[in-house]
Design a protein around this motif. Structure first.
Motif, PDB file in Angstrom:
ATOM      1  N   ARG A 135      -2.900  -3.048  -8.091  1.00 39.51           N
ATOM      2  CA  ARG A 135      -3.434  -2.608  -9.371  1.00 39.51           C
ATOM      3  C   ARG A 135      -4.500  -1.548  -9.159  1.00 39.51           C
ATOM      4  O   ARG A 135      -4.757  -0.727 -10.024  1.00 39.51           O
ATOM      5  CB  ARG A 135      -4.025  -3.816 -10.098  1.00 39.51           C
ATOM      6  CG  ARG A 135      -4.251  -3.575 -11.550  1.00 39.51           C
ATOM      7  CD  ARG A 135      -4.200  -4.850 -12.351  1.00 39.51           C
ATOM      8  NE  ARG A 135      -4.805  -4.672 -13.663  1.00 39.51           N
ATOM      9  CZ  ARG A 135      -5.869  -5.324 -14.091  1.00 39.51           C
ATOM     10  NH1 ARG A 135      -6.446  -6.223 -13.311  1.00 39.51           N
ATOM     11  NH2 ARG A 135      -6.361  -5.097 -15.283  1.00 39.51           N
ATOM     12  N   CYS A 136      -5.100  -1.589  -8.005  1.00 35.33           N
ATOM     13  CA  CYS A 136      -6.175  -0.661  -7.703  1.00 35.33           C
ATOM     14  C   CYS A 136      -6.163  -0.336  -6.213  1.00 35.33           C
ATOM     15  O   CYS A 136      -6.452  -1.203  -5.395  1.00 35.33           O
ATOM     16  CB  CYS A 136      -7.506  -1.303  -8.082  1.00 35.33           C
ATOM     17  SG  CYS A 136      -8.925  -0.259  -7.795  1.00 35.33           S
TER      18      CYS A 136
ATOM     19  N   LYS B  78       0.835  -1.210   0.000  1.00 34.44           N
ATOM     20  CA  LYS B  78       0.000   0.000   0.000  1.00 34.44           C
ATOM     21  C   LYS B  78       0.870   1.261   0.000  1.00 34.44           C
ATOM     22  O   LYS B  78       0.419   2.319  -0.415  1.00 34.44           O
ATOM     23  CB  LYS B  78      -0.982   0.010   1.174  1.00 34.44           C
ATOM     24  CG  LYS B  78      -0.387   0.239   2.528  1.00 34.44           C
ATOM     25  CD  LYS B  78      -1.547   0.490   3.526  1.00 34.44           C
ATOM     26  CE  LYS B  78      -1.002   0.859   4.887  1.00 34.44           C
ATOM     27  NZ  LYS B  78      -0.512  -0.308   5.652  1.00 34.44           N
TER      28      LYS B  78
ATOM     29  N   GLU C   2      -9.868  -0.071   0.665  1.00 33.98           N
ATOM     30  CA  GLU C   2     -11.161   0.137   1.331  1.00 33.98           C
ATOM     31  C   GLU C   2     -11.646  -1.153   1.978  1.00 33.98           C
ATOM     32  O   GLU C   2     -12.434  -1.128   2.924  1.00 33.98           O
ATOM     33  CB  GLU C   2     -12.207   0.626   0.336  1.00 33.98           C
ATOM     34  CG  GLU C   2     -11.955   2.033  -0.171  1.00 33.98           C
ATOM     35  CD  GLU C   2     -12.840   2.345  -1.366  1.00 33.98           C
ATOM     36  OE1 GLU C   2     -13.974   1.846  -1.410  1.00 33.98           O
ATOM     37  OE2 GLU C   2     -12.382   3.081  -2.259  1.00 33.98           O
TER      38      GLU C   2
ATOM     39  N   CYS D 124      -8.130   1.018  -4.540  1.00 34.41           N
ATOM     40  CA  CYS D 124      -9.445   0.902  -3.933  1.00 34.41           C
ATOM     41  C   CYS D 124      -9.551  -0.358  -3.080  1.00 34.41           C
ATOM     42  O   CYS D 124     -10.428  -0.471  -2.226  1.00 34.41           O
ATOM     43  CB  CYS D 124     -10.537   0.928  -4.992  1.00 34.41           C
ATOM     44  SG  CYS D 124     -10.305  -0.274  -6.298  1.00 34.41           S
ATOM     45  N   ILE D 125      -8.629  -1.303  -3.316  1.00 31.26           N
ATOM     46  CA  ILE D 125      -8.675  -2.528  -2.525  1.00 31.26           C
ATOM     47  C   ILE D 125      -8.440  -2.221  -1.046  1.00 31.26           C
ATOM     48  O   ILE D 125      -8.839  -2.980  -0.161  1.00 31.26           O
ATOM     49  CB  ILE D 125      -7.626  -3.542  -3.029  1.00 31.26           C
ATOM     50  CG1 ILE D 125      -7.971  -4.951  -2.536  1.00 31.26           C
ATOM     51  CG2 ILE D 125      -6.241  -3.173  -2.578  1.00 31.26           C
ATOM     52  CD1 ILE D 125      -9.290  -5.447  -3.009  1.00 31.26           C
TER      53      ILE D 125
ATOM     54  N   GLY E 248      -6.615 -10.136 -10.345  1.00 32.26           N
ATOM     55  CA  GLY E 248      -6.643  -8.747 -10.791  1.00 32.26           C
ATOM     56  C   GLY E 248      -6.271  -7.753  -9.715  1.00 32.26           C
ATOM     57  O   GLY E 248      -6.455  -6.549  -9.884  1.00 32.26           O
ATOM     58  N   LEU E 249      -5.743  -8.241  -8.594  1.00 35.36           N
ATOM     59  CA  LEU E 249      -5.411  -7.333  -7.494  1.00 35.36           C
ATOM     60  C   LEU E 249      -4.051  -6.676  -7.682  1.00 35.36           C
ATOM     61  O   LEU E 249      -3.826  -5.565  -7.227  1.00 35.36           O
ATOM     62  CB  LEU E 249      -5.427  -8.082  -6.158  1.00 35.36           C
ATOM     63  CG  LEU E 249      -6.749  -8.693  -5.732  1.00 35.36           C
ATOM     64  CD1 LEU E 249      -6.622  -9.298  -4.348  1.00 35.36           C
ATOM     65  CD2 LEU E 249      -7.835  -7.626  -5.751  1.00 35.36           C
TER      66      LEU E 249
END
Lengths: 109, 109
Positions: free
Chosen positions: B80-81, B33, B86, B83-84, B64-65
């Motif tokens: 990759r995102c 992170k 959250e 938003c994970i 896809g993480l």
DNA sequence: TGAGTATGTGAGTATATAATCACATAGTTA
DNA sequence: TAACTATGTGATTATATACTCACATACTCA
């Protein structure tokens, strides 16, 4: 380095994720988001054997996602914490981003 | 009834949850992170065998993480995102609520 | 080129999970 | 009490997952 407390936290977090790592259990959360339901109706909604659903529900209770109460013959389950619904928002973000990536890939063909 | 599209969605969501359903993989997200890292450093942080970590990373890429790029000898992974992240907020809500319940139980002893 | 480093993978094993069927339990109702 | 309904559980089986070790691959640098 991971402290012992962090390690415990990671295990606990993983346990909750695991409780959500099966399509039937995801379906259960979706069904219960509008209110409590008995096993019977849950099983019909998710389209699986009652005994199988019973076990999935037990997994979720163990993880602390669901609570239940008995009412006559029926056992009624409900989401213990509506905050679990934020999970879908979060996952939705990941999925949208994946779809976007796929779209870009498609255009590049 | 669950439509075919909903069924597909549930499977996809479950897959992502499954990718987060192991303490090592949770640790990986925590480590990444703050920025991308190579396998070597990830393995040291999570305290597991390199080959084992390699497999965990593959699971997360598949879901896809994570994404990765090669840089010389090293392979560098990143979220990759974001938003994970959250997810942890969401799970945190569930955990807090469980701790509250435990506390109430303790007081009742 | 050859030694060295970082990573991934095949094969094997141990364990966990999911599903099913038959049956037990508990409450209901005639 | 006896038949009925809703739920959970034991036993079994099939499959998936996690881990380890040894080895292959790919890149670096002297």
């Amino acid at each position: 380095m991971i402290t012992e407390e962090k390690q415990l936290l990671f295990e606990r977090q993983a346990e909750i994720a695991k409780a959500l790592s099966h399509p039937v259990r995801i379906a259960v959360v979706n069904f219960l988001k509008d209110g409590e339901q008995c096993v019977c109706d849950i099983a019909e909604y998710v389209g699986a054997e009652r005994s199988n659903v019973s076990r999935h529900l037990a997994v979720m209770v163990n993880a602390g996602l669901l609570s239940y109460r008995k009412q006559g013959l029926k056992v009624i389950y409900e989401l213990r914490c509506p905050c679990i619904l934020e999970f879908f928002v979060c996952i939705g973000g990941v999925l949208k981003q994946q779809v976007e990536a796929d779209r870009r890939l498609l255009r590049a063909l």
